[in-house]
Structure formats: C-alpha cells, structure tokens
Design a protein around this motif. Structure first.
Motif, short mmCIF file in Angstrom:
data_model
loop_
_atom_site.label_atom_id
_atom_site.label_comp_id
_atom_site.label_asym_id
_atom_site.label_seq_id
_atom_site.Cartn_x
_atom_site.Cartn_y
_atom_site.Cartn_z
N VAL A 15 18.88 24.43 -18.06
CA VAL A 15 19.12 25.68 -17.35
C VAL A 15 20.39 25.62 -16.51
O VAL A 15 20.51 26.29 -15.48
CB VAL A 15 17.91 26.03 -16.45
N GLY A 16 21.37 24.84 -16.97
CA GLY A 16 22.60 24.70 -16.20
C GLY A 16 23.33 26.01 -15.99
O GLY A 16 23.85 26.28 -14.91
N LEU A 17 23.37 26.86 -17.02
CA LEU A 17 24.09 28.13 -16.91
C LEU A 17 23.45 29.07 -15.88
O LEU A 17 24.14 29.87 -15.24
CB LEU A 17 24.15 28.83 -18.27
N GLN A 18 22.15 28.98 -15.75
CA GLN A 18 21.44 29.89 -14.84
C GLN A 18 21.81 29.65 -13.38
O GLN A 18 21.60 30.52 -12.54
CB GLN A 18 19.93 29.74 -15.03
N TYR A 19 22.34 28.47 -13.08
CA TYR A 19 22.68 28.15 -11.70
C TYR A 19 24.15 28.43 -11.38
O TYR A 19 24.63 28.07 -10.32
CB TYR A 19 22.35 26.69 -11.40
N GLN A 20 24.85 29.06 -12.33
CA GLN A 20 26.23 29.48 -12.07
C GLN A 20 26.24 30.87 -11.43
O GLN A 20 25.38 31.70 -11.71
CB GLN A 20 27.03 29.50 -13.38
N LYS A 21 27.24 31.12 -10.58
CA LYS A 21 27.35 32.43 -9.94
C LYS A 21 27.61 33.52 -10.97
O LYS A 21 27.09 34.63 -10.86
CB LYS A 21 28.47 32.40 -8.89
N SER A 22 28.44 33.21 -11.97
CA SER A 22 28.72 34.16 -13.06
C SER A 22 28.51 33.44 -14.38
O SER A 22 29.46 32.96 -15.00
CB SER A 22 30.15 34.69 -12.95
N ARG A 174 19.12 20.76 -14.82
CA ARG A 174 20.15 21.72 -14.43
C ARG A 174 21.50 21.28 -14.97
O ARG A 174 22.39 20.84 -14.25
CB ARG A 174 20.17 21.85 -12.91
N HIS A 175 21.61 21.38 -16.28
CA HIS A 175 22.80 20.89 -16.98
C HIS A 175 22.96 21.72 -18.25
O HIS A 175 22.01 22.33 -18.73
CB HIS A 175 22.62 19.41 -17.31
N ILE A 176 24.19 21.72 -18.82
CA ILE A 176 24.41 22.46 -20.07
C ILE A 176 24.03 21.62 -21.28
O ILE A 176 23.97 22.13 -22.40
CB ILE A 176 25.88 22.92 -20.19
N GLY A 177 23.77 20.33 -21.08
CA GLY A 177 23.35 19.45 -22.15
C GLY A 177 22.50 18.33 -21.60
O GLY A 177 22.44 18.11 -20.39
N CYS A 178 21.84 17.59 -22.48
CA CYS A 178 21.00 16.49 -22.04
C CYS A 178 21.86 15.35 -21.53
O CYS A 178 22.82 14.94 -22.18
CB CYS A 178 20.12 16.00 -23.20
N ASP A 179 21.49 14.84 -20.38
CA ASP A 179 22.21 13.75 -19.74
C ASP A 179 21.19 12.67 -19.38
O ASP A 179 20.17 12.97 -18.76
CB ASP A 179 22.92 14.28 -18.49
#
Length: 311
Positions: A15-22, A174-179
């Motif tokens: 869900v990394g993108l969801q935590y961006q302002k835009s 909270r990332h765009i890919g698995c880390d």
C-alpha cells in the motif's frame, strides 16, 4: 507471545502508493520514467544485438546492464500499476519472495557490472596496448558469470529466509514492492543473526565494487589531466563525471536502503530509495553510458536508414 497466539500471514498488502499525498501524480511520474527506461534499454539491447560494430567488451557489459535495468523496472512497476488500477494490493508470500529475489539479483549484479565497466574504461584509456589481452572474451565471461553468481547467492539467501518466518504482526507493507527488510520488521521471530550476516554480505558487495570504481576513475582522471589534447580531456572528464553521478545515485540509495538496521526502518524513505535504485538509474543509464556514444549513434543512424529504405 505464545505460539498459540501467532498468526502467520501468507498474503500481504502493498500500500505504498496510498500513503503518498498525490498517489496519481506519484504513479504518473514513475510510469513516465519507467517508459523512458524501457524504451532506452530495449533500443540499446536491439542495437547491440543487430550491429556488428558493437561487439566489444564495453558493449557486452552494457547489454547486461540494460537487461538488468529492464528486469528491475518490470519486477515492480507493472504489478504496482495493476494494483492501483484494480484497487487490489495483495501479494502472496511466495510472490514476495520472487520479487525480492529478482530485485536483489539485478541490483547486486548491477553493482558488480558497474565496477567491471569502470575497470574496462580504465584499461581502455590507461593501458590501451594491453586492452586486447586484459579484456579478452574469456576474462569478460568470467567477470560476468562471477557477478551473476555472487548476486544470485545473496538474493537466494534473503528470499528463502523470509519464507518460513512467522508473521504475527500486520500484513501491511507500506512500499511499492516487496522488501525483505519490511518483512523482517513484520516477523515475530528473532532475526538478529541473519541481519548481521546480511549486513556483512551487503557491505562486501558495496565496498569491493565501489573501491574498484573510485580507483578506476581516479586513474582515468589523472591520465586525462596528463593528456595534451584539451578537447579529448574535457570530453573524457565530462564522461567520467556523468558516470560517477549515476553510480553515486545508485550506490547512495542502495546503501541507505540495505545498510539501514531493521529497528530504524522507515517505509517512506525505503520507498523513495527504491525508486532511486530501480527506476532513476534505469532511465539514465542508456543515455549516459550509450546513447551519447558515437558508435551507438552511428548504429542507430544505420538502423533508421534501413527502415526508411524498406518503406
């Protein structure tokens, strides 16, 4: 916490993108850079494959660098885009392990290939008479195989380690890919011994290549400064500085991402760093290393002329 209270997650939410302002703007920027990276590296691979004049050791390593950059982008961006479009952010534990493996293999191999390319430039500029011997086909193949083997061992170690771990905390990444660092953060087992071994391996992967890169480009710069031709000196100096800029972005982001202790892990910083590791170098490498090159431009011109004649 007792074993009976542990719930081991087998699916995670990216869900990394969801935590961006835009988030839409952030995704748009990533897609734009990814498109440039895909087009530039694909064109470079095609030119090296089709042109007989691009069969030197330098272009052999450049073709591998382009392949790594393509895999880096394709391992993260397509899924991230589909997830954002479908609002389905799930990924299985095995899918996570595969993504970790591909990312670490390509990232580790790129570290080593960048060092190999800097050594290739050092030999070409500082020892031109010995170049056919020092960079003959057998040695190039050995350096290439060694790069892929070492990075694969490191990546396999990380990706296999995360599979049997119990995940009793949240399954939200909270990332765009698995880390793998994010997965260790979600694990409820003691991973301190593994973390120390990974830090040591990562330190060696970074220290040895970056030492070779700095030593090679220092020798090149000294050779250039001793050169009597001011025009060639300025050109070589500009090329070295542009190469070092890309290397600095890649290594700096990688060190901040993979040398950070799990206890001080920051999802937001890791996500930004991953963009600078995977997408920014992949976008810049074709232009800085190749498409500014006279031989590559000549091969591109011949390809365009053939296309025009065919039409």
């Amino acid at each position: 916490m007792g074993d009976e209270n542990k719930t081991s997650w087998t699916e995670f939410l990216l869900v990394g993108l969801q935590y961006q302002k835009s988030p839409t703007l952030f995704l748009g920027v990533i897609l734009f850079m990814s498109l440039i990276a895909l087009l530039g590296n694909s064109l470079l691979l095609f030119l090296i494959k089709m042109s007989s004049g691009l069969r030197t050791p330098m272009y052999f390593f450049l073709s591998q660098l382009a392949f790594m950059d393509l895999c880096q982008v394709l391992s993260i961006v397509p899924k991230m885009t589909v997830d954002f479009a479908t609002h389905s952010y799930t990924i299985s534990l095995y899918g996570c392990a595969v993504q970790i493996f591909v990312t670490l293999v390509m990232g580790g191999a790129e570290c080593l290939i960048l060092a190999t390319m800097s050594y290739d430039r050092y030999v070409a500029i500082c020892r031109p008479l010995q170049y056919p011997v020092l960079m003959r086909s057998k040695i190039c193949n050995i350096m290439s195989v060694a790069s892929w083997f070492w990075s694969s061992v490191q990546a396999l170690n990380c990706s296999l380690y995360v599979l049997p771990l119990p995940y009793c905390k949240s399954n939200v990444i909270r990332h765009i890919g698995c880390d793998y660092t994010a997965l260790l953060k979600l694990s409820c087992s003691d991973n301190s011994a593994f973390e120390k071994s990974i830090y040591l391996g990562t330190f060696l992967v970074f220290l040895i290549p970056i030492s070779i890169i700095l030593a090679s480009y220092t020798a090149i710069l000294l050779q250039v400064l001793r050169s009597r031709s001011s025009g060639s000196s300025h050109k070589a100096l500009g090329t070295c500085l542009s190469h070092l800029c890309v290397v600095g972005i890649f290594y700096g982001s990688a060190i901040l991402t993979y040398m950070t202790p799990v206890s001080s892990y920051s999802a937001e910083k890791a996500m930004i760093n991953s963009v600078f590791i995977t997408i920014v170098p992949a976008m810049l490498n074709p232009f800085i290393y190749s498409l500014r090159n006279r031989d590559v431009l000549a091969a591109l011109r011949r390809l365009l002329e053939k296309c025009i004649l065919c039409k």
